[in-house]
Design a protein around this motif. Sequence first.
Motif, PDB file in Angstrom:
ATOM      1  N   LYS A  73     -29.466  25.302  60.062  1.00 42.86           N
ATOM      2  CA  LYS A  73     -29.704  26.480  60.899  1.00 42.86           C
ATOM      3  C   LYS A  73     -29.858  27.759  60.071  1.00 42.86           C
ATOM      4  CE  LYS A  73     -27.061  24.608  64.803  1.00 42.86           C
ATOM      5  NZ  LYS A  73     -25.883  24.808  65.693  1.00 42.86           N
ATOM      6  N   PHE A  74     -29.794  27.651  58.781  1.00 40.07           N
ATOM      7  CA  PHE A  74     -29.903  28.837  57.928  1.00 40.07           C
ATOM      8  C   PHE A  74     -30.683  28.506  56.666  1.00 40.07           C
ATOM      9  CE2 PHE A  74     -26.389  26.506  56.158  1.00 40.07           C
ATOM     10  CZ  PHE A  74     -26.414  26.775  54.805  1.00 40.07           C
ATOM     11  N   HIS A  75     -31.142  29.546  55.998  1.00 39.10           N
ATOM     12  CA  HIS A  75     -31.739  29.403  54.672  1.00 39.10           C
ATOM     13  C   HIS A  75     -31.280  30.571  53.808  1.00 39.10           C
ATOM     14  CE1 HIS A  75     -34.675  31.964  56.826  1.00 39.10           C
ATOM     15  NE2 HIS A  75     -34.895  32.517  55.632  1.00 39.10           N
ATOM     16  N   ILE A  76     -31.444  30.430  52.502  1.00 39.57           N
ATOM     17  CA  ILE A  76     -30.991  31.440  51.556  1.00 39.57           C
ATOM     18  C   ILE A  76     -32.119  32.420  51.243  1.00 39.57           C
ATOM     19  CG2 ILE A  76     -30.121  31.847  49.220  1.00 39.57           C
ATOM     20  CD1 ILE A  76     -28.088  30.497  51.021  1.00 39.57           C
ATOM     21  N   TRP A 332     -25.708  27.398  44.531  1.00 40.08           N
ATOM     22  CA  TRP A 332     -25.530  26.114  45.207  1.00 40.08           C
ATOM     23  C   TRP A 332     -24.149  26.026  45.859  1.00 40.08           C
ATOM     24  CZ3 TRP A 332     -28.289  22.196  46.978  1.00 40.08           C
ATOM     25  CH2 TRP A 332     -29.584  22.007  46.508  1.00 40.08           C
ATOM     26  N   THR A 333     -23.120  26.524  45.184  1.00 39.31           N
ATOM     27  CA  THR A 333     -21.782  26.491  45.773  1.00 39.31           C
ATOM     28  C   THR A 333     -21.720  27.359  47.015  1.00 39.31           C
ATOM     29  OG1 THR A 333     -20.834  26.124  43.576  1.00 39.31           O
ATOM     30  CG2 THR A 333     -19.321  26.826  45.306  1.00 39.31           C
ATOM     31  N   ILE A 334     -22.394  28.491  46.994  1.00 37.70           N
ATOM     32  CA  ILE A 334     -22.482  29.341  48.193  1.00 37.70           C
ATOM     33  C   ILE A 334     -23.186  28.591  49.322  1.00 37.70           C
ATOM     34  CG2 ILE A 334     -23.607  31.405  49.128  1.00 37.70           C
ATOM     35  CD1 ILE A 334     -23.016  32.762  46.423  1.00 37.70           C
ATOM     36  N   ALA A 335     -24.261  27.883  48.996  1.00 37.65           N
ATOM     37  CA  ALA A 335     -24.998  27.128  50.017  1.00 37.65           C
ATOM     38  C   ALA A 335     -24.133  26.035  50.632  1.00 37.65           C
ATOM     39  CB  ALA A 335     -26.270  26.532  49.414  1.00 37.65           C
ATOM     40  N   TYR A 336     -23.419  25.305  49.792  1.00 39.42           N
ATOM     41  CA  TYR A 336     -22.513  24.256  50.303  1.00 39.42           C
ATOM     42  C   TYR A 336     -21.422  24.866  51.176  1.00 39.42           C
ATOM     43  CZ  TYR A 336     -24.565  20.976  46.900  1.00 39.42           C
ATOM     44  OH  TYR A 336     -25.415  20.174  46.183  1.00 39.42           O
ATOM     45  N   THR A 341     -20.004  26.391  57.652  1.00 43.97           N
ATOM     46  CA  THR A 341     -19.920  27.386  58.736  1.00 43.97           C
ATOM     47  C   THR A 341     -21.210  27.452  59.555  1.00 43.97           C
ATOM     48  OG1 THR A 341     -20.770  29.231  57.396  1.00 43.97           O
ATOM     49  CG2 THR A 341     -18.398  28.799  57.297  1.00 43.97           C
ATOM     50  N   ASP A 342     -22.120  26.509  59.315  1.00 45.59           N
ATOM     51  CA  ASP A 342     -23.452  26.533  59.945  1.00 45.59           C
ATOM     52  C   ASP A 342     -24.185  27.837  59.680  1.00 45.59           C
ATOM     53  OD1 ASP A 342     -23.611  23.980  60.985  1.00 45.59           O
ATOM     54  OD2 ASP A 342     -22.629  24.527  62.865  1.00 45.59           O
ATOM     55  N   GLY A 343     -23.925  28.421  58.514  1.00 47.21           N
ATOM     56  CA  GLY A 343     -24.613  29.644  58.134  1.00 47.21           C
ATOM     57  C   GLY A 343     -23.952  30.917  58.606  1.00 47.21           C
ATOM     58  N   GLU A 358     -15.209  23.975  47.681  1.00 45.99           N
ATOM     59  CA  GLU A 358     -16.491  23.447  47.193  1.00 45.99           C
ATOM     60  C   GLU A 358     -16.561  23.523  45.673  1.00 45.99           C
ATOM     61  OE1 GLU A 358     -18.812  21.829  48.632  1.00 45.99           O
ATOM     62  OE2 GLU A 358     -18.139  22.054  50.705  1.00 45.99           O
ATOM     63  N   ALA A 359     -16.139  24.657  45.103  1.00 46.28           N
ATOM     64  CA  ALA A 359     -16.181  24.799  43.642  1.00 46.28           C
ATOM     65  C   ALA A 359     -15.298  23.749  42.972  1.00 46.28           C
ATOM     66  CB  ALA A 359     -15.728  26.202  43.239  1.00 46.28           C
TER      67      ALA A 359
END
Length: 403
Positions: A73-76, A332-336, A341-343, A358-359
Amino acid sequence: MRKLLLPVIALFAVALLVQSCAKSTKVIVSQPVKVQGLFSITGNWSSLGITSRAALELAQEDINKYLAQKDAKFHIEVAISDTKLETETARLLFVDAKDRGVKFVIGPQSSAELATVKPEADAHDVLVVSQSSTAGSLAIAGDNVFRFCPSDKIEGAASGATIFKQGSTGLVTVARDDAGNKGLQASTGAAFTAKGGEVSAIAPYPITSANYASVMASIKAEVARLTTSKGAGKVAIYLASFDEGIELFKLASAEPTLNSIKWYGGDGVVLSTALLTDPVVAEFAIKTGFFAPSFGLPDALKSKWEPLAARIKAKTGIDPDAYALAAYDALWTIAYTLEGTDGSTTDFAKIKTLFVAEANKDTGVTGADALDAAGDRATGTFDYFGIVKDGSTYKWTLVGKSE
């Protein structure tokens, strides 16, 4: 009967076609999550800033492909700003990003800049990940600042031990007057002393309006003093600087007592193009066996980081080090984290908790991203790079690794 069935069959076929088209044109609504990069693109230490920018751009590309495949539901959405390695510029750019609702910042790259933005990050719930700040003074548990590289305690221990192992028993240390480089000067000196060596620490020179001739006179005097007690060939110089360190190299190249002994550097100059473009500086580095550490890249993960390094060099013309690749891992860690949180970025406490989790479980291109209690990378080895002449040009090359 056949005439009656034909219209019915035709209507059924049309219905199937409409249903099929509806499925094939299903649109996934993807909301952007903004991430701000704060790097020195045109100022001091720009080699790292330029490669870090490329690393984030490539990470954005790779992550968004991954998210699209998962119907996320999100992109960076990454934006990069040039701090020029100036503390006030970094602070103002951070405030601007915060005012635009940005909740994730990668950078800034120096500890002095990071110290300036830290109060803003803590006050306004912004998660900051520096790929290259090392100052031990910023190792604070519970704050909103994380660092994807080892602190100066780890780098200094490696550098001090290596210098002593190479035969020096006296060491003159010099540093630029900022948190990161002073931290490296102190930690390297402490490690060297712990091995049995003697250290003479020169007072740090100011960031602006430095009197390099005066600094050089102090270095020369302390080298002479230590040589008297330690003997010829037993004294070395450690310089923790950014690109301005080349001014000291230029002066030292004309001093016989300084251009004939070993010089070592901190991570602020490693792979810097500034040392390659001036023949006097490059030749001095070669003559004195100068080398500097970069956060090490694990051989076991070469199949992961080598292709990425090649992509970054193709974009920039510069060989990236592990600090630049750590910026890739940070995104990548931020994306994971955002997948959990579904973005959504509304629950900052949850975001911090998920980010650490995640880290601690992730292995990126630079190796395990596990953090210590202060939010800094828990472990690390170092690659040592020196300068060699290749035909009529100069280049950095790997000359050793820390133990």
